[in-house]
Each structure stands twice: as structure tokens, then as C-alpha cells.
Scaffold this active site. Sequence first.
Site, PDB file in Angstrom:
ATOM      1  N   VAL A  54       0.827  -1.210   0.000  1.00 16.46           N
ATOM      2  CA  VAL A  54       0.000   0.000   0.000  1.00 16.46           C
ATOM      3  C   VAL A  54       0.862   1.262   0.000  1.00 16.46           C
ATOM      4  CG1 VAL A  54      -1.583   1.335   1.463  1.00 16.46           C
ATOM      5  CG2 VAL A  54      -2.037  -1.073   1.021  1.00 16.46           C
ATOM      6  N   ASP A  66      10.421   3.107   6.623  1.00 14.90           N
ATOM      7  CA  ASP A  66      10.056   1.717   6.916  1.00 14.90           C
ATOM      8  C   ASP A  66      11.047   1.169   7.936  1.00 14.90           C
ATOM      9  OD1 ASP A  66       8.177  -0.458   5.131  1.00 14.90           O
ATOM     10  OD2 ASP A  66       9.618  -1.284   6.555  1.00 14.90           O
ATOM     11  N   LYS A 100      14.319  -3.337   2.908  1.00 18.75           N
ATOM     12  CA  LYS A 100      13.475  -2.625   1.942  1.00 18.75           C
ATOM     13  C   LYS A 100      14.072  -1.254   1.620  1.00 18.75           C
ATOM     14  CE  LYS A 100       9.027  -4.828   2.474  1.00 18.75           C
ATOM     15  NZ  LYS A 100       7.762  -4.894   3.172  1.00 18.75           N
ATOM     16  N   THR A 134      -1.970  -4.536   9.468  1.00 17.91           N
ATOM     17  CA  THR A 134      -2.928  -4.801  10.547  1.00 17.91           C
ATOM     18  C   THR A 134      -3.332  -6.275  10.445  1.00 17.91           C
ATOM     19  OG1 THR A 134      -4.561  -3.779   9.063  1.00 17.91           O
ATOM     20  CG2 THR A 134      -3.894  -2.490  10.972  1.00 17.91           C
ATOM     21  N   CYS A 150      -6.435  -8.884   3.281  1.00 20.59           N
ATOM     22  CA  CYS A 150      -7.700  -8.173   3.511  1.00 20.59           C
ATOM     23  C   CYS A 150      -8.868  -9.083   3.862  1.00 20.59           C
ATOM     24  CB  CYS A 150      -8.035  -7.350   2.270  1.00 20.59           C
ATOM     25  SG  CYS A 150      -6.854  -6.042   1.979  1.00 20.59           S
ATOM     26  N   ARG A 188       0.778 -14.174   1.722  1.00 17.99           N
ATOM     27  CA  ARG A 188       0.084 -13.994   2.999  1.00 17.99           C
ATOM     28  C   ARG A 188      -1.293 -14.661   2.999  1.00 17.99           C
ATOM     29  NH1 ARG A 188       0.737  -7.658   3.874  1.00 17.99           N
ATOM     30  NH2 ARG A 188       0.267  -7.728   1.671  1.00 17.99           N
TER      31      ARG A 188
HETATM   32  N1  LIG Z   1      -2.194  -5.417   0.363  1.00 17.52           N
HETATM   33  C1  LIG Z   1      -3.398  -5.038  -0.015  1.00 17.52           C
HETATM   34  O1  LIG Z   1      -3.916  -5.461  -1.030  1.00 17.52           O
HETATM   35  C2  LIG Z   1      -4.191  -4.007   0.789  1.00 17.52           C
HETATM   36  C3  LIG Z   1      -5.275  -3.372   0.192  1.00 17.52           C
HETATM   37  C4  LIG Z   1      -5.987  -2.430   0.899  1.00 17.52           C
HETATM   38  C5  LIG Z   1      -5.650  -2.164   2.218  1.00 17.52           C
HETATM   39  N2  LIG Z   1      -4.599  -2.811   2.800  1.00 17.52           N
HETATM   40  C6  LIG Z   1      -4.270  -2.472   4.187  1.00 17.52           C
HETATM   41  O2  LIG Z   1      -3.136  -1.613   4.188  1.00 17.52           O
HETATM   42  C7  LIG Z   1      -2.307  -1.875   5.312  1.00 17.52           C
HETATM   43  C8  LIG Z   1      -0.891  -2.198   4.850  1.00 17.52           C
HETATM   44  O3  LIG Z   1      -0.921  -3.388   4.088  1.00 17.52           O
HETATM   45  P1  LIG Z   1       0.265  -3.817   3.120  1.00 17.52           P
HETATM   46  O4  LIG Z   1      -0.264  -4.916   2.288  1.00 17.52           O
HETATM   47  O5  LIG Z   1       0.867  -2.632   2.454  1.00 17.52           O
HETATM   48  O6  LIG Z   1       1.308  -4.392   4.184  1.00 17.52           O
HETATM   49  P2  LIG Z   1       2.868  -4.714   3.899  1.00 17.52           P
HETATM   50  O7  LIG Z   1       3.237  -5.724   4.911  1.00 17.52           O
HETATM   51  O8  LIG Z   1       3.079  -5.008   2.461  1.00 17.52           O
HETATM   52  O9  LIG Z   1       3.595  -3.333   4.196  1.00 17.52           O
HETATM   53  C9  LIG Z   1       3.651  -2.769   5.450  1.00 17.52           C
HETATM   54  C10 LIG Z   1       5.021  -2.172   5.666  1.00 17.52           C
HETATM   55  O10 LIG Z   1       5.016  -1.518   6.937  1.00 17.52           O
HETATM   56  C11 LIG Z   1       6.299  -1.706   7.526  1.00 17.52           C
HETATM   57  N3  LIG Z   1       6.180  -1.451   8.949  1.00 17.52           N
HETATM   58  C12 LIG Z   1       5.649  -2.226   9.911  1.00 17.52           C
HETATM   59  N4  LIG Z   1       5.699  -1.604  11.094  1.00 17.52           N
HETATM   60  C13 LIG Z   1       6.283  -0.405  10.890  1.00 17.52           C
HETATM   61  C14 LIG Z   1       6.614   0.681  11.707  1.00 17.52           C
HETATM   62  N5  LIG Z   1       6.330   0.675  13.011  1.00 17.52           N
HETATM   63  N6  LIG Z   1       7.218   1.725  11.152  1.00 17.52           N
HETATM   64  C15 LIG Z   1       7.510   1.760   9.845  1.00 17.52           C
HETATM   65  N7  LIG Z   1       7.207   0.761   8.994  1.00 17.52           N
HETATM   66  C16 LIG Z   1       6.591  -0.310   9.512  1.00 17.52           C
HETATM   67  C17 LIG Z   1       6.678  -3.115   7.144  1.00 17.52           C
HETATM   68  O11 LIG Z   1       8.058  -3.322   7.232  1.00 17.52           O
HETATM   69  C18 LIG Z   1       6.148  -3.192   5.711  1.00 17.52           C
HETATM   70  O12 LIG Z   1       7.125  -2.824   4.771  1.00 17.52           O
HETATM   71  C19 LIG Z   1      -2.989  -3.007   6.072  1.00 17.52           C
HETATM   72  O13 LIG Z   1      -3.797  -2.463   7.071  1.00 17.52           O
HETATM   73  C20 LIG Z   1      -3.857  -3.661   5.023  1.00 17.52           C
HETATM   74  O14 LIG Z   1      -4.990  -4.297   5.583  1.00 17.52           O
HETATM   75  C21 LIG Z   1      -3.841  -3.715   2.102  1.00 17.52           C
END
Ligand SMILES: NC(=O)c1ccc[n+]([C@@H]2O[C@H](COP(=O)([O-])OP(=O)(O)OC[C@H]3O[C@@H](n4cnc5c(N)ncnc54)[C@H](O)[C@@H]3O)[C@@H](O)[C@H]2O)c1
Length: 431
Positions: free
Chosen positions: A26, A45, A50, A99, A275, A344
Site C-alpha cells: 500500500v 520503513d 526494503k 494490521t 484483507c 500472505r
Molecule cells: N495489500 C493489499 O492489497 C491491501 C489493500 C488495501 C488495504 N490494505 C491495508 O493496508 C495496510 C498495509 O498493508 P500492506 O499490504 O501494504 O502491508 P505490507 O506488509 O506489504 O507493508 C507494510 C510495511 O510496513 C512496515 N512497517 C511495519 N511496522 C512499521 C513501523 N512501526 N514503522 C515503519 N514501517 C513499519 C513493514 O516493514 C512493511 O514494509 C494493512 O492495514 C492492510 O490491511 C492492504
Amino acid sequence: MKKTKSIMEMIKQKECVVGVIGLGYVGLPLAITLANKGFKVIGYDIDKHKINKLLNSENYINDIKTSDLKTALQNKLFIPINDSNELKQTNIIVVCVPTPLNKKRKPDLTYLKQAAEIVSQNIKKNHVIIFESTTYPGTTEKLLKKIIEKSGLNALDDFFLSFSPERIDPSNKYYNVNNTPKIVGGIDKESTQVTAYFYQSIIDSDVIKVTNTKTAEMAKILENTYRLINIALIFEMSEICNKLKIDIWEVIDAAKTKPYGFQAFYPGPGVGGHCIPIDPIYLSHEMKKHKYKTKLIDISNKIVLNMPNYIVNRIKNITKNHKLNNLKILLIGMSYKKDVDDLRESPSLELFKILQEKKAQVDYYDPYIDSFTFNKKQYKSVAINKIKQYDLVVICVDHSNLNYKYILDNSKLIFDLKNVYQNNKKKVIKL
Ligand SMILES: NC(=O)c1ccc[n+]([C@@H]2O[C@H](COP(=O)([O-])OP(=O)(O)OC[C@H]3O[C@@H](n4cnc5c(N)ncnc54)[C@H](O)[C@@H]3O)[C@@H](O)[C@H]2O)c1
């Protein structure tokens, strides 16, 4: 008093520095979109690998063009960092951390709370703070706001705070950050106004303002709960159709000719990703605190979680091998859906684990997933030319770039969970 006009003027002139916390599926597309629209973006991050990759112009998200990443870096509009103190130079911070669920399948808000702590350490007056991570209604107002206010600043007087759910659909060829409508709900009118103005300056689609943060949080949960429930319905229909010897795929194709009132969902080995298997559980967990049982969510979860077991039972019947002992099985597709490299919550992985526990000799082939680790052992995608060795090939994911004719010509028996062979009945068994 918050200075609404001056922050909006800064957004208009692209004088704002935007911080993005969490550069995953995201956060990274959002950061690159912002940079290529002219904003200076500080991407933070906790994962040093990364950040190092990004600093070397290495792209790890399929949906982003590497050329766009390079342009953003070359123009010094995207600055990947591993030191959260750098966020002090921002005016807007967007949080995109995970999350997930914990081992007990309960909401794990650790990352979100950590991100709010980081915000509280770096916030200043008139900062705009936006949460995009999916969560249950009330999180922003009841939990995150309080953490940020440990800074000494007050949300109603000193800073703007909103929730705006991310609706990205990885591998979707048509919809992306830029052309997907955005929902925005702030803790007050000013927050909603400023946040909506910010997104309107970067996307070419509508920005929908809702009354408050909990409405925006709930809208996202509704979208994904709607999907979960409809997928569970189709899974149940596929089991019913199998018993009645009706082709579920033909049924869906016929039903979807109705021009209104029906949206097609399709069967498969289960649901995965960050999700659909997770977000509705955030809501059911929250509702327990309100002494409310989420009946439809609970039964739908049960149905989708059972799907890999159902597939295993079908494999036993198809192969007439009820022990599965030593049966050589190749799973095609290990990611949670087509054309992504994301493992995932993948139902194929669950299928792999169950088949292993039953002592089947199971391997997988997936051009998107080189390897994965399970029970401390690493498994690698096998070469597709080994396909003749297997008693059964199970098509779990219908990746676009596979040679399905080669797979058909060289398999002994195929269990097709995604209808890739449609009318080809010989040696293909449909779900
Ligand atoms: N992947 C999807 O298709 C999608 C779609 C819509 C919404 N979302 C929501 O968006 C959110 C993020 O999902 P994602 O798929 O991008 O996750 P992801 O795991 O791909 O990315 C999250 C990133 O956050 C970093 N991170 C974790 N804790 C941190 C911190 N304290 N400080 C800085 N960086 C930190 C991780 O290292 C990781 O790179 C979630 O709540 C998810 O439900 C995801």
C-alpha cells in the site's frame, strides 16, 4: 486554532513534505504516486532491507513501474529512510503499516500503535495525520488519537487527523491508486476538508467525504465483509453443485447474464491476502466488546477456512486414495491470487500443509514464488518440465502467464480449481 487555509495553500503549491510510514503493497505505490505528482516524500520503513533496496532503485512491488521509482529517486522527490526522526521535516504523514491477526486469530494492532508513537514523537502544530491501514471502527478516535496526543498537542485544536482506507487491488490491470475513488473521514470538519483536498490533488478520481473516522473505517470493513460473505456463498454453492452433478462455473456464467442484482464471485481453494480473511475478523472482535455476535461473518469464515480441507477430501475421492500416502501431487500456484507474489494467508499454502501432514509427496510450481519456509524447511518451486512425475496436478491459482496447454498435455490427471480448462473434460476434474 488549526490553520486550515495555509495548509491547503501549501498542498496546492506542492510545498508540503509528505511522510509515508510503511512502504509495502500500500505505502510504496502511494509514495511513488505522490512523488510523481510533485510532492517531496519521505518514505519510512522499519525494514532496513526494503530501504536499502529502494536506495539502490530496486523495486519489490509488481504494481509499480521501476522507471517510476527511478524517476522519483532521481528527482530527489522520494527519499527512503530508516530513521524516523527525519519525519520531523514533514507536514503530512500517511500511515500504511500492517494490521494482521495474531496467532490466536485476534487483531494485532502492534504495528499501528508503534506508528502512532512515531507520529507523536515527530508531530508539530498543523500537521496532517492520515491512517490508511484497515482496522475496526473507532480505532482512530479511541486509540490512535490518544497515543498521538501524548505529544502534548490536541487533535481538535492543533493538528488534523483522518482515516482514509486504502482500496488498492494488487495486480489489477485497470484500477490503481490514481483512479480508485478515495473515502475520507476526519475527527472534525477541518480534518475531513484538508485530507480530502490533499487526496484530490493527487488522484484523478472522486474523493468521498464521510461524517467521521469510524464511518470511513466501517466502509472499508463493509467492502471486504461483502466479499467474504459472497465468496463463502459461492464456496457453498460449489459443494452443492458437486453433489448435484452440476457445473458451478456454467451456473455462474448463466446467472451473471442478469443485468442487475447479481455480481459474480468464483470458487477456488479458499481466500487469502491481507484483507478478506482478516478485516471482517477485526469487526467481529470489536463487536464482542459490544456483546454482539457477528453471525454471517462467523459462518462465512468457517466456510472459507474449511475450503482447503474440502479440497483434500475431493482429492481423496478423485484419486481413490483415502490415505494419500505417497501420492505425488503438484500444486500449481502458491500465491493467494493470480499474478501476485504475495503468500500472505494463501489457501494454497494451507492445502500444501494439510497434504504434507497426510504424508502425500507434495511439491509446487509458481513463477511468482521462488521458495517459502514451513516447519523450518525451505521449499522451492519445481521446474514445470517435471510435471510428468506427478499422479495429480492441482490448479490452485490461474496465473495469466502459464502454458496451460503444456500442463494439460503433460499431466496424468488434473484437478482444476479455477476452471482454466473450461470444456476440456478429458483427464480434467473440475471443482
Ligand atoms: N495489500 C493489499 O492489497 C491491501 C489493500 C488495501 C488495504 N490494505 C491495508 O493496508 C495496510 C498495509 O498493508 P500492506 O499490504 O501494504 O502491508 P505490507 O506488509 O506489504 O507493508 C507494510 C510495511 O510496513 C512496515 N512497517 C511495519 N511496522 C512499521 C513501523 N512501526 N514503522 C515503519 N514501517 C513499519 C513493514 O516493514 C512493511 O514494509 C494493512 O492495514 C492492510 O490491511 C492492504
